[in-house]
Motif scaffolding. Sequence first.
Motif, short mmCIF file in Angstrom:
data_model
loop_
_atom_site.label_atom_id
_atom_site.label_comp_id
_atom_site.label_asym_id
_atom_site.label_seq_id
_atom_site.Cartn_x
_atom_site.Cartn_y
_atom_site.Cartn_z
N GLU A 287 34.95 23.54 5.99
CA GLU A 287 35.41 24.88 6.34
C GLU A 287 35.04 25.89 5.27
OE1 GLU A 287 39.56 24.58 6.94
OE2 GLU A 287 39.41 23.46 8.84
N ARG A 288 35.14 25.50 4.01
CA ARG A 288 34.77 26.41 2.92
C ARG A 288 33.27 26.70 2.94
NH1 ARG A 288 36.58 23.55 -0.73
NH2 ARG A 288 38.71 24.38 -0.71
N ILE A 289 32.48 25.70 3.22
CA ILE A 289 31.03 25.91 3.30
C ILE A 289 30.68 26.83 4.47
CG2 ILE A 289 28.83 24.74 3.75
CD1 ILE A 289 29.91 22.34 2.22
N GLU A 290 31.37 26.64 5.60
CA GLU A 290 31.11 27.50 6.75
C GLU A 290 31.48 28.95 6.47
OE1 GLU A 290 29.63 26.90 9.55
OE2 GLU A 290 29.28 24.78 9.15
N ARG A 291 32.60 29.16 5.78
CA ARG A 291 32.98 30.54 5.44
C ARG A 291 31.97 31.17 4.49
NH1 ARG A 291 38.32 28.31 5.23
NH2 ARG A 291 38.12 28.09 2.97
N ARG A 292 31.49 30.42 3.53
CA ARG A 292 30.51 30.98 2.61
C ARG A 292 29.17 31.23 3.29
NH1 ARG A 292 31.44 27.67 -3.12
NH2 ARG A 292 33.58 28.43 -3.48
N SER A 293 28.82 30.38 4.23
CA SER A 293 27.58 30.63 4.97
C SER A 293 27.68 31.87 5.84
CB SER A 293 27.23 29.41 5.82
OG SER A 293 28.22 29.18 6.81
N GLN A 294 28.88 32.16 6.34
CA GLN A 294 29.06 33.39 7.11
C GLN A 294 29.02 34.63 6.23
OE1 GLN A 294 32.70 32.86 9.26
NE2 GLN A 294 31.91 31.20 10.56
#
Length: 298
Positions: free
Chosen positions: A259-266
């Motif tokens: 989830e943290r990686i997805e937020r940073r990718s966004q």
Amino acid sequence: MSVVELVLLVLLGAGLAVVLGELRWFRRRPLAHRLRPYSPAGPATPAPTPSSPAAVLLPLVDQALDRAASALGIGDDLGTRLARADVGTDPAAFRIRQVVHGLIGLAAGAALALALRPGGVLAAVLVVGLPVLCVLADEQRLSNRIAQRSHVLQLELPVVAEQLGILIDAGSSLPAALARIADRGRGAAAADLRRVVLRIRRGASEAEALAEWADRTDVGAVRRLVAVLSLHREAGDLGRLISAEARAIRAETHRELVERIERRSQLVWIPVTVATLVPGLLFLAVPFVSALAQVTGA
């Protein structure tokens, strides 16, 4: 001199008196405090005397800052938060440091207000806002420290749980397994387990010491692991239960990492979107202004 400048000077003088009253080179210490390092009990940090400004103002400041923290959504008391952050500072020392930082901000705001001489509203913002920001900065640093330590504990907990399961399956008792990991481990989890082992050696039961650990950390994974470890007297296959809990904690940690990686990718797309939209809006604005000028006849 106006009334506002006089009030600012009085506040500045009171703040300097409180700050200088805490410095050893400024105030003369009592004879008992000077002889304390040579006593058989050893050196100790003397508490503020009842006649000192800190001892008089500290309870009022502590109550005011606790109410401010409650208004910001912080429901736990300062001692519990300092324990969760693993900060070797007592609440009184932390509050005194906040008061010192607030007085420094008050002095800076008063100096800026006297130097710049802005309007009344801006001067009030400088005088009141800077001390509040300095005090809230300490609270924010403590909250960040708690969040960082909770994250580190969440990452270390699966390994610690697996080690506990292996030791218990090998025939070790729960106190012996906890003591072995606490002695040989390094990190936040090992430091917490050292406190648990110390509480057990002082006479507390394993369930009580583990429950205190769960309450102090306030981490969901720790509470679930403690709930499993509390069954060490009833469950016959405790090692298997601990291993299953370790796999569940590892899966939860992996999900949070994804989830943290997805937020940073966004977040990466924000500057790309801005860099794309701003030139497009400028190109659209030119013909729109031209057409509007033709319609209005300007």
